[in-house]
Design a protein around this motif. Structure first.
Motif, PDB file in Angstrom:
ATOM      1  N   ASP A  78       0.818  -1.210   0.000  1.00  0.00           N
ATOM      2  CA  ASP A  78       0.000   0.000   0.000  1.00  0.00           C
ATOM      3  C   ASP A  78       0.856   1.265   0.000  1.00  0.00           C
ATOM      4  O   ASP A  78       0.536   2.223  -0.693  1.00  0.00           O
ATOM      5  N   GLY A  79       1.910   1.258   0.798  1.00  0.00           N
ATOM      6  CA  GLY A  79       2.686   2.477   0.959  1.00  0.00           C
ATOM      7  C   GLY A  79       3.947   2.548   0.135  1.00  0.00           C
ATOM      8  O   GLY A  79       4.628   3.559   0.127  1.00  0.00           O
ATOM      9  N   GLY A  80       4.325   1.485  -0.572  1.00  0.00           N
ATOM     10  CA  GLY A  80       5.531   1.498  -1.374  1.00  0.00           C
ATOM     11  C   GLY A  80       6.744   1.019  -0.599  1.00  0.00           C
ATOM     12  O   GLY A  80       6.741   0.912   0.612  1.00  0.00           O
ATOM     13  N   ASP A  81       7.809   0.719  -1.332  1.00  0.00           N
ATOM     14  CA  ASP A  81       9.061   0.295  -0.728  1.00  0.00           C
ATOM     15  C   ASP A  81       9.842   1.518  -0.238  1.00  0.00           C
ATOM     16  O   ASP A  81       9.731   2.615  -0.785  1.00  0.00           O
ATOM     17  N   ALA A  82      10.652   1.312   0.786  1.00  0.00           N
ATOM     18  CA  ALA A  82      11.504   2.393   1.296  1.00  0.00           C
ATOM     19  C   ALA A  82      12.728   1.799   1.967  1.00  0.00           C
ATOM     20  O   ALA A  82      12.703   0.663   2.443  1.00  0.00           O
ATOM     21  N   TYR A  83      13.802   2.574   1.988  1.00  0.00           N
ATOM     22  CA  TYR A  83      15.006   2.185   2.720  1.00  0.00           C
ATOM     23  C   TYR A  83      15.564   3.449   3.364  1.00  0.00           C
ATOM     24  O   TYR A  83      16.044   4.361   2.670  1.00  0.00           O
ATOM     25  N   TYR A  84      15.449   3.519   4.690  1.00  0.00           N
ATOM     26  CA  TYR A  84      15.902   4.693   5.424  1.00  0.00           C
ATOM     27  C   TYR A  84      17.250   4.378   6.055  1.00  0.00           C
ATOM     28  O   TYR A  84      17.327   3.719   7.096  1.00  0.00           O
ATOM     29  N   GLY A  85      18.318   4.826   5.402  1.00  0.00           N
ATOM     30  CA  GLY A  85      19.657   4.587   5.912  1.00  0.00           C
ATOM     31  C   GLY A  85      20.084   5.667   6.878  1.00  0.00           C
ATOM     32  O   GLY A  85      19.768   6.850   6.700  1.00  0.00           O
ATOM     33  N   ASP A  86      20.796   5.270   7.929  1.00  0.00           N
ATOM     34  CA  ASP A  86      21.319   6.203   8.930  1.00  0.00           C
ATOM     35  C   ASP A  86      20.218   7.043   9.572  1.00  0.00           C
ATOM     36  O   ASP A  86      20.398   8.241   9.828  1.00  0.00           O
ATOM     37  N   ALA A  87      19.067   6.416   9.829  1.00  0.00           N
ATOM     38  CA  ALA A  87      17.984   7.121  10.523  1.00  0.00           C
ATOM     39  C   ALA A  87      18.403   7.433  11.948  1.00  0.00           C
ATOM     40  O   ALA A  87      19.037   6.615  12.617  1.00  0.00           O
ATOM     41  N   LYS A  88      18.038   8.626  12.424  1.00  0.00           N
ATOM     42  CA  LYS A  88      18.401   9.063  13.764  1.00  0.00           C
ATOM     43  C   LYS A  88      17.141   9.363  14.565  1.00  0.00           C
ATOM     44  O   LYS A  88      16.053   9.536  14.005  1.00  0.00           O
ATOM     45  N   ILE A  89      17.290   9.452  15.882  1.00  0.00           N
ATOM     46  CA  ILE A  89      16.171   9.825  16.734  1.00  0.00           C
ATOM     47  C   ILE A  89      15.668  11.210  16.313  1.00  0.00           C
ATOM     48  O   ILE A  89      16.457  12.137  16.137  1.00  0.00           O
TER      49      ILE A  89
END
Length: 255
Positions: A201-212
């Motif tokens: 439904d929302g699509g693929d994603a890749y969040y690299g180096d995500a921070k608080i």
């Protein structure tokens, strides 16, 4: 076929993470897990902001960071490969490649700004909005697009506790026969985390180096990274102290 693709994607992400040079040898029950080789990865510079630039609400096709969207009319796919900001404006690098963490570039690449016209495979779009976590493309023949991304049709995914979605390191959260998958593929000192999402439904994603404090988008919703726990550094899925990431639900992704 979709189910198989999603399940395979999650498996490949884990396989890549587990089979590096530091992986424990098969059959060596006494070997202690080695630290991940990526723990020495340099800390990327902070994003200077703004978080978003362009039109709100974001009406159009949402291309999520590190993921792809198949364009209407057979125009191909677009990958949100890179994000850039200078403190006052944002740009994004789009390609016609494929995503899922490797960000494989295609044969074409575009550096875009909000309001720019973009032609892909003969289809014309306006870059309506650029955020750290998405790029919104509005088809040129639909200037008054009213549709916004909707929450997942399976509204119970992901399962929340007090509005929070917890992801364990190397433990895929896969529900509804693999139609949805989320996994923390790596946690670094800092702390930072790589998060891979596959959602029909929302699509693929890749969040690299995500921070608080970072905002993410998937399953038609926005999420805030509130906790990154590095645990004891051993990402074995059977280890209860392997670390985790908490995502707090913000609301619908249309804002």
């Amino acid at each position: 076929m979709k189910t198989l693709r999603l399940a395979a994607a999650a498996g490949c992400v884990l396989l890549a993470a587990a089979c590096g040079p530091s992986a424990t040898k098969a059959g060596d029950a006494t070997a202690s897990p080695s630290p991940s080789p990526s723990t020495a990865r340099p800390v990327p510079p902070d994003d200077k902001g703004p978080e978003c630039a362009g039109d709100r609400p974001a009406k159009g096709l949402h291309v999520l960071r590190g993921g792809t969207v198949r364009l209407p009319g057979g125009a191909g796919t677009v990958l949100y490969k890179e994000a850039q900001a200078d403190g006052t404006s944002r740009t994004a690098v789009l390609t016609n490649g494929t995503g899922m963490g490797t960000a494989q570039a295609g044969t074409e690449s575009w550096t875009v700004t909000p309001g720019r016209a973009l032609t892909v495979g003969g289809a014309e779009f306006t870059v309506s909005q650029i955020c750290t976590y998405r790029v919104v493309l509005t088809p040129k023949d639909q200037k008054n697009v009213t549709e916004l991304p909707q929450p997942s049709s399976n509204a119970t995914w992901p399962s929340l506790v007090d509005g929070r979605f917890r992801l364990r390191w190397h433990v895929p959260n896969t529900e509804y026969n693999g139609q949805y998958s989320a996994v923390v593929t790596e946690i670094y000192p800092g702390p930072r985390a790589n998060i891979s999402i596959v959602s029909e439904d929302g699509g693929d994603a890749y969040y690299g180096d995500a921070k608080i404090g970072d905002t993410l988008e998937f399953a038609g919703r926005l999420w805030k990274v509130t906790v990154i726990d590095v645990g004891d550094g051993n990402p074995d899925g059977s280890n209860p102290n392997s670390g985790y990431v908490d995502l707090q639900l913000i609301g619908p992704a249309g804002g």
